[in-house]
Design a protein around this motif. Structure first.
Motif, PDB file in Angstrom:
ATOM      1  N   ALA A 765     -35.029 -56.044  26.226  1.00  0.00           N
ATOM      2  CA  ALA A 765     -34.906 -55.438  25.051  1.00  0.00           C
ATOM      3  C   ALA A 765     -36.289 -55.059  24.293  1.00  0.00           C
ATOM      4  CB  ALA A 765     -33.794 -56.717  24.205  1.00  0.00           C
ATOM      5  N   ALA A 766     -37.105 -56.011  24.809  1.00  0.00           N
ATOM      6  CA  ALA A 766     -38.405 -55.665  24.103  1.00  0.00           C
ATOM      7  C   ALA A 766     -39.042 -54.290  24.345  1.00  0.00           C
ATOM      8  CB  ALA A 766     -39.460 -56.888  24.310  1.00  0.00           C
ATOM      9  N   ARG A 767     -38.583 -53.603  25.308  1.00  0.00           N
ATOM     10  CA  ARG A 767     -38.944 -52.337  25.792  1.00  0.00           C
ATOM     11  C   ARG A 767     -38.396 -51.291  25.334  1.00  0.00           C
ATOM     12  NH1 ARG A 767     -39.727 -51.740  32.052  1.00  0.00           N
ATOM     13  NH2 ARG A 767     -41.178 -50.100  31.298  1.00  0.00           N
ATOM     14  N   LEU A 768     -37.510 -51.390  24.569  1.00  0.00           N
ATOM     15  CA  LEU A 768     -36.638 -50.503  23.927  1.00  0.00           C
ATOM     16  C   LEU A 768     -37.503 -49.412  23.217  1.00  0.00           C
ATOM     17  CD1 LEU A 768     -34.049 -49.085  23.209  1.00  0.00           C
ATOM     18  CD2 LEU A 768     -33.981 -50.662  20.964  1.00  0.00           C
ATOM     19  N   ASP A 769     -38.336 -49.666  22.289  1.00  0.00           N
ATOM     20  CA  ASP A 769     -39.199 -48.619  21.824  1.00  0.00           C
ATOM     21  C   ASP A 769     -39.942 -48.006  22.772  1.00  0.00           C
ATOM     22  OD1 ASP A 769     -38.177 -49.116  19.413  1.00  0.00           O
ATOM     23  OD2 ASP A 769     -39.525 -50.408  18.645  1.00  0.00           O
ATOM     24  N   GLU A 770     -40.442 -48.513  23.865  1.00  0.00           N
ATOM     25  CA  GLU A 770     -41.273 -47.930  24.923  1.00  0.00           C
ATOM     26  C   GLU A 770     -40.410 -46.999  25.851  1.00  0.00           C
ATOM     27  OE1 GLU A 770     -43.224 -49.071  29.014  1.00  0.00           O
ATOM     28  OE2 GLU A 770     -42.853 -50.769  27.646  1.00  0.00           O
ATOM     29  N   LEU A 771     -39.436 -47.451  26.092  1.00  0.00           N
ATOM     30  CA  LEU A 771     -38.486 -46.599  26.912  1.00  0.00           C
ATOM     31  C   LEU A 771     -37.997 -45.639  26.328  1.00  0.00           C
ATOM     32  CD1 LEU A 771     -37.023 -49.623  29.264  1.00  0.00           C
ATOM     33  CD2 LEU A 771     -39.028 -47.897  29.856  1.00  0.00           C
ATOM     34  N   ALA A 772     -37.221 -45.535  25.079  1.00  0.00           N
ATOM     35  CA  ALA A 772     -36.539 -44.721  24.452  1.00  0.00           C
ATOM     36  C   ALA A 772     -36.913 -44.879  22.872  1.00  0.00           C
ATOM     37  CB  ALA A 772     -35.165 -45.070  24.597  1.00  0.00           C
ATOM     38  N   PRO A 773     -38.231 -44.520  22.585  1.00  0.00           N
ATOM     39  CA  PRO A 773     -38.727 -44.724  21.158  1.00  0.00           C
ATOM     40  C   PRO A 773     -37.629 -43.879  20.254  1.00  0.00           C
ATOM     41  CG  PRO A 773     -40.172 -43.066  22.316  1.00  0.00           C
ATOM     42  CD  PRO A 773     -39.197 -43.718  23.437  1.00  0.00           C
ATOM     43  N   GLU A 774     -37.596 -44.443  19.092  1.00  0.00           N
ATOM     44  CA  GLU A 774     -36.605 -43.629  18.066  1.00  0.00           C
ATOM     45  C   GLU A 774     -37.720 -42.438  17.472  1.00  0.00           C
ATOM     46  OE1 GLU A 774     -34.468 -44.379  13.880  1.00  0.00           O
ATOM     47  OE2 GLU A 774     -35.686 -45.947  14.698  1.00  0.00           O
ATOM     48  N   ARG A 775     -39.015 -42.722  17.350  1.00  0.00           N
ATOM     49  CA  ARG A 775     -39.796 -41.544  16.772  1.00  0.00           C
ATOM     50  C   ARG A 775     -40.924 -41.428  17.944  1.00  0.00           C
ATOM     51  NH1 ARG A 775     -38.974 -39.585  11.670  1.00  0.00           N
ATOM     52  NH2 ARG A 775     -37.334 -40.742  10.826  1.00  0.00           N
ATOM     53  N   VAL A 776     -41.661 -40.263  17.959  1.00  0.00           N
ATOM     54  CA  VAL A 776     -42.723 -39.655  18.678  1.00  0.00           C
ATOM     55  C   VAL A 776     -43.640 -39.424  18.048  1.00  0.00           C
ATOM     56  CG1 VAL A 776     -43.846 -38.408  20.657  1.00  0.00           C
ATOM     57  CG2 VAL A 776     -41.461 -39.586  20.956  1.00  0.00           C
ATOM     58  N   GLU A 777     -44.917 -39.815  17.902  1.00  0.00           N
ATOM     59  CA  GLU A 777     -46.207 -39.684  17.140  1.00  0.00           C
ATOM     60  C   GLU A 777     -46.711 -38.292  17.924  1.00  0.00           C
ATOM     61  OE1 GLU A 777     -50.364 -40.691  15.065  1.00  0.00           O
ATOM     62  OE2 GLU A 777     -48.978 -42.415  15.796  1.00  0.00           O
ATOM     63  N   VAL A 778     -46.875 -37.120  17.186  1.00  0.00           N
ATOM     64  CA  VAL A 778     -47.460 -36.065  17.864  1.00  0.00           C
ATOM     65  C   VAL A 778     -49.021 -35.761  17.369  1.00  0.00           C
ATOM     66  CG1 VAL A 778     -45.264 -34.799  17.916  1.00  0.00           C
ATOM     67  CG2 VAL A 778     -46.641 -34.567  15.941  1.00  0.00           C
ATOM     68  N   PRO A 779     -49.625 -34.949  18.086  1.00  0.00           N
ATOM     69  CA  PRO A 779     -50.987 -34.687  17.713  1.00  0.00           C
ATOM     70  C   PRO A 779     -51.333 -34.532  16.356  1.00  0.00           C
ATOM     71  CG  PRO A 779     -50.591 -33.342  19.696  1.00  0.00           C
ATOM     72  CD  PRO A 779     -49.392 -33.897  19.330  1.00  0.00           C
ATOM     73  N   SER A 780     -50.542 -34.017  15.551  1.00  0.00           N
ATOM     74  CA  SER A 780     -51.004 -33.904  14.185  1.00  0.00           C
ATOM     75  C   SER A 780     -50.773 -34.890  13.434  1.00  0.00           C
ATOM     76  CB  SER A 780     -50.009 -32.890  13.482  1.00  0.00           C
ATOM     77  OG  SER A 780     -48.360 -33.394  13.490  1.00  0.00           O
ATOM     78  N   GLY A 781     -50.227 -36.056  14.028  1.00  0.00           N
ATOM     79  CA  GLY A 781     -49.962 -37.371  13.227  1.00  0.00           C
ATOM     80  C   GLY A 781     -48.597 -37.509  12.701  1.00  0.00           C
ATOM     81  N   SER A 782     -47.880 -36.473  12.841  1.00  0.00           N
ATOM     82  CA  SER A 782     -46.367 -36.565  12.335  1.00  0.00           C
ATOM     83  C   SER A 782     -45.541 -37.595  13.212  1.00  0.00           C
ATOM     84  CB  SER A 782     -45.636 -35.407  12.395  1.00  0.00           C
ATOM     85  OG  SER A 782     -46.352 -34.549  11.312  1.00  0.00           O
ATOM     86  N   ARG A 783     -44.995 -38.453  12.937  1.00  0.00           N
ATOM     87  CA  ARG A 783     -43.874 -39.203  13.591  1.00  0.00           C
ATOM     88  C   ARG A 783     -42.427 -38.586  13.628  1.00  0.00           C
ATOM     89  NH1 ARG A 783     -45.023 -43.774  15.410  1.00  0.00           N
ATOM     90  NH2 ARG A 783     -42.930 -44.798  15.468  1.00  0.00           N
ATOM     91  N   ILE A 784     -42.297 -37.949  14.763  1.00  0.00           N
ATOM     92  CA  ILE A 784     -40.955 -37.146  14.807  1.00  0.00           C
ATOM     93  C   ILE A 784     -39.719 -37.857  15.655  1.00  0.00           C
ATOM     94  CG2 ILE A 784     -40.230 -34.846  15.885  1.00  0.00           C
ATOM     95  CD1 ILE A 784     -42.246 -34.381  13.620  1.00  0.00           C
ATOM     96  N   ARG A 785     -38.504 -37.612  15.022  1.00  0.00           N
ATOM     97  CA  ARG A 785     -37.340 -38.321  15.474  1.00  0.00           C
ATOM     98  C   ARG A 785     -37.002 -37.770  16.789  1.00  0.00           C
ATOM     99  NH1 ARG A 785     -33.542 -41.735  13.399  1.00  0.00           N
ATOM    100  NH2 ARG A 785     -34.577 -41.755  11.515  1.00  0.00           N
ATOM    101  N   VAL A 786     -36.400 -38.454  17.673  1.00  0.00           N
ATOM    102  CA  VAL A 786     -36.134 -37.972  18.923  1.00  0.00           C
ATOM    103  C   VAL A 786     -34.537 -37.879  18.947  1.00  0.00           C
ATOM    104  CG1 VAL A 786     -36.330 -38.233  21.441  1.00  0.00           C
ATOM    105  CG2 VAL A 786     -38.080 -38.960  20.230  1.00  0.00           C
ATOM    106  N   GLY A 787     -34.010 -36.737  19.584  1.00  0.00           N
ATOM    107  CA  GLY A 787     -32.689 -36.689  19.383  1.00  0.00           C
ATOM    108  C   GLY A 787     -32.230 -36.980  20.753  1.00  0.00           C
ATOM    109  N   TYR A 788     -31.433 -37.994  20.813  1.00  0.00           N
ATOM    110  CA  TYR A 788     -30.684 -38.345  22.175  1.00  0.00           C
ATOM    111  C   TYR A 788     -29.119 -38.000  22.239  1.00  0.00           C
ATOM    112  CZ  TYR A 788     -34.789 -41.499  22.478  1.00  0.00           C
ATOM    113  OH  TYR A 788     -36.094 -41.930  22.678  1.00  0.00           O
ATOM    114  N   ASP A 789     -28.712 -37.046  21.591  1.00  0.00           N
ATOM    115  CA  ASP A 789     -27.302 -36.622  21.579  1.00  0.00           C
ATOM    116  C   ASP A 789     -26.970 -35.775  22.662  1.00  0.00           C
ATOM    117  OD1 ASP A 789     -26.763 -38.099  19.294  1.00  0.00           O
ATOM    118  OD2 ASP A 789     -27.309 -36.717  18.026  1.00  0.00           O
ATOM    119  N   GLY A 790     -27.885 -35.278  23.408  1.00  0.00           N
ATOM    120  CA  GLY A 790     -27.576 -34.282  24.604  1.00  0.00           C
ATOM    121  C   GLY A 790     -27.754 -34.904  25.966  1.00  0.00           C
TER     122      GLY A 790
END
Length: 912
Positions: A765-790
């Motif tokens: 369970a501790a690896r949840l954010d590593e394996l399926a992060p809720e958000r990903v930080e992009v080069p601009s510094g924004s933390r963008i939500r990942v969509g897992y619905d598809g």
């Protein structure tokens, strides 16, 4: 006219040649199967020969002939009497329900199979009877199958000298031969074949000119009926002037239709033909039936008419149901028109409704119909379908024992000493479900005990000559409303009154009482019979379950009729549900016709109803108004009080109450103060299963977590949990807690439920954010939500924020690349890729060329892999972007380093 003068008539019958073989078989084995085609004389000549009435030296015997229908029994007896130059009641007589013509000299008696069953139940040995001939076995009527089974038992155990013949025209003779001796083990009975097919009949196929819709229920496409009427006109032409079948200028036409309604409609279409259009069916008046069967001879209604009825007069078109298929000779017929349809009984055991179904006529029955055209001379038969359709028609008609209500059969079997019918010689085993339903009804009316054995009350019911439900109504109704009223109401129920009598049973009774039509005459005869049956079967026993004898004057006439209907059909007692609808105790919803006088009645007892195909409501054909007290009394066996804890779909919540019911009808209810917690919990679970997990509290975070876990379960499997609706509901007992209502479910945080399913024990369970992060930080510094619905995780981000990222990040331990939706500065999709490196090389420049003119204030570098990522824009950024250099007016941002040795990727994302 003497019998000798008519000897030439029986000499011409083809079955005469088979008589020596039949006599020999009976002398040697005591039983035989007589297979004789239509028109060969098996129904009329064979009984006379076996009784020794042909002056051929045969010893005198008493012969009992069983026919499946009253019309056939009366017709056969009259024909045999005519052959002897006598009237019925002398050497030949008949007994049918409501009519008996038998004298001291009678040696051949024709009865219906129902009458035969009554006699067997009264005295199994049939004293005085030497031979029993069961005719038309191929039709597979339930009474005939039952009578044969009982007779086989009688021969095996009580009277081996009793001679038994099963006569058939088209059925499987080998099966009947095995059946007749199955209990004595002597081997198959002899089969005697009578040759001769009567006169030649030419068969013509006349399919409708356009496709017709298949029949369903009792509905028949009017287009088919119009085609049948047109074919009748063609048939009339074919037997005029010696055409077609050589029938002469006055050949009659016999047309087969499935039911009385279709007969009436086709008669209306033939109103202008130059012929008398007659209607022949089981409900037709006896005088009408006799006139049709006498033919067009002189108008002589006596039983001693010397004419066979094929003489002069207007030609006739006889529109008939299947009653004319066998046992009957309709004089003068030279042409047959076959609609191709027949009616068979069906029973809806779940709803307690019987009905008739329109089916394609079997090949065997169609052959019988064809044979009607060749009984007296060559003829022609018109089949209203294409010849190619013969391959799809059933070979034989459906045995009634497999499709009908078996309540009467079950009572007959119980009275015979075989409650489960396992010991009876039957060609077809009765369906277990239908027998169980029948035994349940018999138990409810006191006809059988808990062990299935018949009670004294059941024996009395069986002797009334009525179906068990009506027998119960007559016995208990006599106690409740008086014998006369009970007999009148039951007589009304024993044969459905004409539709013009209306749907109010009380009004229909008054119409029958004052009517001078054929139905009224039959009704009065049946009232007299039932009155006598009550007297002859009177017993000091009380009617169980119905209390003491009631004052017959306590109910008015309408109430008395309603009480008798309710006694006959307690599961059809119904409470009004508004707009002419009611809910019956069986759970079936029913609806009255528009304009019915019963639409305002608070309670109904439904006598006749059917349910059209695809309709949720049954249609009420005949009913009576009752009050609640009468309903409770009649349907007392269905009364109950129960604690009900369930999820109510209409209210969307748990309901816990004590309910008083009459079957499915709710009489009263009150809330339960302390319902069983286990039942409440199960009700809540039912609510969840029925309405879904939306009853829980779903935050945005909960929905996101569920999608992430679903992704990991799909890609990695265990130990990541299955979080589909089915899986979560299956484990609902683990996380439901003490929720007892919809409101309690709404307080359950779905996110906490999902977190409780994480694989904490193994540490994954501790690896949840590593394996399926809720958000990903992009080069601009924004933390963008990942969509897992598809099917693949999606990162939707503006293109300029990814400058400097050379490789697509991968999730699930590097197994799955992100699907990057590259957006324009306005947030509209510009490109989709799961391979950034390839996009920068091959796709970026076309996107750049398309968009930089529309968005000049945004950077569009020549090399995006080395450009500065940005979320901002300035007036000078556009110029710098077009020059392929970083915009000087922007605050430069330190480039986010990528993973070691592999391009660039955002912190928090899984390394490739």
């Amino acid at each position: 006219m003497s019998a000798g003068a008519r000897a030439d008539a029986w000499e011409r019958l083809p079955v005469r040649a088979a008589l020596p073989a039949l006599r020999e078989a009976l002398e040697a084995r005591g039983t035989a199967v007589l297979h004789a085609p239509p028109g060969t004389g098996k129904t009329t000549l064979v009984p006379l020969a076996l009784a020794g009435l042909l002056d051929d030296g045969a010893p005198p015997r008493r012969v009992l002939v069983a026919e499946p229908r009253r019309m056939a029994a009366r017709s056969a007896a009259r024909r045999m009497a005519w052959l002897l130059g006598q009237r019925p009641g002398e050497n030949v007589g008949f007994t049918v329900r409501g009519e008996r013509k038998v004298g001291r000299r009678t040696r051949v008696e024709v009865v219906t199979t129902g009458v035969l069953l009554q006699r067997l139940q009264r005295d199994q040995e049939l004293p005085g009877v030497d031979v029993v001939l069961v005719d038309e076995c191929h039709e597979r009527h339930l009474d005939a199958d039952t009578a044969v089974a009982f007779l086989v038992d009688v021969r095996a155990t009580l009277r081996p000298e009793l001679r038994l013949i099963a006569a058939s025209a088209t059925q499987d003779s080998a099966s009947w031969a095995q059946l007749l001796t199955v209990l004595d083990g002597s081997g198959p009975a002899p089969v005697v074949w009578a040759s001769g097919e009567g006169h030649a009949v030419a068969v013509r196929y006349v399919p409708p000119p356009a496709p017709v819709r298949p029949a369903h229920g009792t509905w028949v496409d009017p287009a088919l009926l119009r085609h049948v009427a047109a074919t009748v006109r063609l048939a009339l032409d074919s037997v005029s002037g010696g055409m077609g079948g050589g029938g002469g200028p006055d050949g009659d036409v016999l047309c087969f239709l499935p039911g009385v309604g279709e007969i009436a409609r086709v008669a209306g279409l033939l109103g202008d033909v130059d012929a008398d259009v007659l209607q022949l069916h089981g409900r037709a008046p006896a005088a009408t039936q006799d006139a049709v069967l006498r033919g067009r001879g002189p108008s002589d209604t006596s039983d001693t008419s010397d004419t066979e009825g094929s003489g002069g007069g207007r030609r006739r078109v006889i529109l008939a149901t299947s009653v004319a298929e066998s046992s009957l000779t309709v004089p003068g017929v030279r042409a047959v028109v076959d609609s191709g349809l027949a009616r068979e009984p069906r029973t809806d055991h779940a709803r307690g409704l019987g009905s008739l179904a329109t089916v394609r006529v079997s090949l065997a029955a169609s052959a019988q119909r064809v044979g009607r055209a060749g009984r007296e001379a060559p003829g022609v038969a018109f089949r209203c379908w294409a010849e190619a359709e013969d391959g799809g028609r059933p070979r034989w008609p459906s045995p009634e024992i497999t499709v009908a209500d078996l309540t009467a059969f079950a009572l007959q079997a119980a009275c015979w000493g075989s409650p489960d019918a396992a010991d009876l010689a039957l060609l077809d085993v009765p369906p277990a479900g239908a027998m169980a339903a029948a035994r349940e009804v018999l138990g409810a009316i006191g006809a059988v005990g808990p062990d299935g054995r018949v009670t004294a009350r059941g024996t009395r019911m069986a002797r009334l000559g009525l179906p068990p439900r009506l027998a119960r109504a007559l016995l208990d109704g006599a106690d409740l409303v008086g014998r006369e009223r009970a007999a009148e109401a039951v007589a009304l129920l024993s044969e459905e009154p004409p539709r013009e009598y209306g749907d109010d049973a009380a009004e229909a009774l008054r119409a029958a009482r004052r009517g001078h039509d054929a139905y009224g005459a039959r009704w009065r005869a049946e009232v007299a019979r039932l009155r006598g049956a009550l007297e002859s079967t009177s017993s000091p026993e009380a009617s169980p379950g119905e209390g003491r004898r009631a004052d017959s004057g306590s109910l008015d006439e309408a109430g008395a009729v309603g009480a008798v209907v309710a006694l006959a059909y307690p599961e059809r007692v119904g409470r009004a549900r508004g707009a002419g609808a009611c809910l019956m105790a069986s759970g079936t919803r029913a609806r009255l016709r528009e304009g019915s006088a019963l639409r305002d009645a608070p309670w109904l007892a439904v006598a006749v109803a059917d349910r059209p195909v695809g309709d949720a409501f049954a249609r009420v054909r005949l009913a009576a108004a009752v009050d609640e007290e009468t309903a409770r009394r009649a349907a007392g066996a269905l009364h109950g009080v129960r604690e009900e804890v369930r999820w109510d779909g209409a209210r969307g919540d748990v309901v816990a109450r004590e309910v008083e019911t009459l079957g499915a009808v709710e009489l009263s209810a009150r809330p339960l103060s302390s319902p069983d917690p286990a039942r409440v919990r199960e009700a809540v679970l039912d609510g969840l299963r029925g309405e879904g997990l939306g009853l829980l509290r779903w935050s945005e975070g909960a929905r996101s977590l569920r999608a992430r876990l679903a992704f990991l379960h799909r890609e990695l499997g265990e130990p990541w949990p299955d979080v589909s609706d089915e899986a979560l509901l299956e484990r609902a007992g683990d996380w439901l807690g003490q929720a007892r209502s919809r409101a309690a479910l709404a307080r359950i945080d779905a996110a906490q439920v999902l977190k409780g399913l994480l694989p904490w024990r193994g540490g994954e369970a501790a690896r949840l954010d590593e394996l399926a992060p809720e958000r990903v930080e992009v080069p601009s510094g924004s933390r963008i939500r990942v969509g897992y619905d598809g099917d693949q995780p999606v990162l939707a981000v503006k293109l300029q924020e990814l400058f400097g990222w050379r490789e697509t990040p991968r999730l699930a331990g590097g197994r799955v690349p992100l699907l990057v939706h590259l957006l324009s500065p306005a947030g509209r999709p510009a490109a989709v890729t799961a391979d950034l490196a390839s996009f920068w090389r091959e796709g970026y420049h076309s996107v750049r060329a398309e968009l930089r003119g529309r968005y000049p204030k945004h950077p569009w570098p020549e090399d995006p892999t080395t450009a500065e990522p940005t979320r901002r824009v300035s007036s000078r950024a556009g110029q710098a972007g077009r020059a392929g250099q970083p915009g000087r007016g922007l605050r430069r941002r330190r480039r986010t380093p990528g993973p070691r040795g592999a391009g660039s990727a955002p912190p928090g994302a899984a390394r490739a």
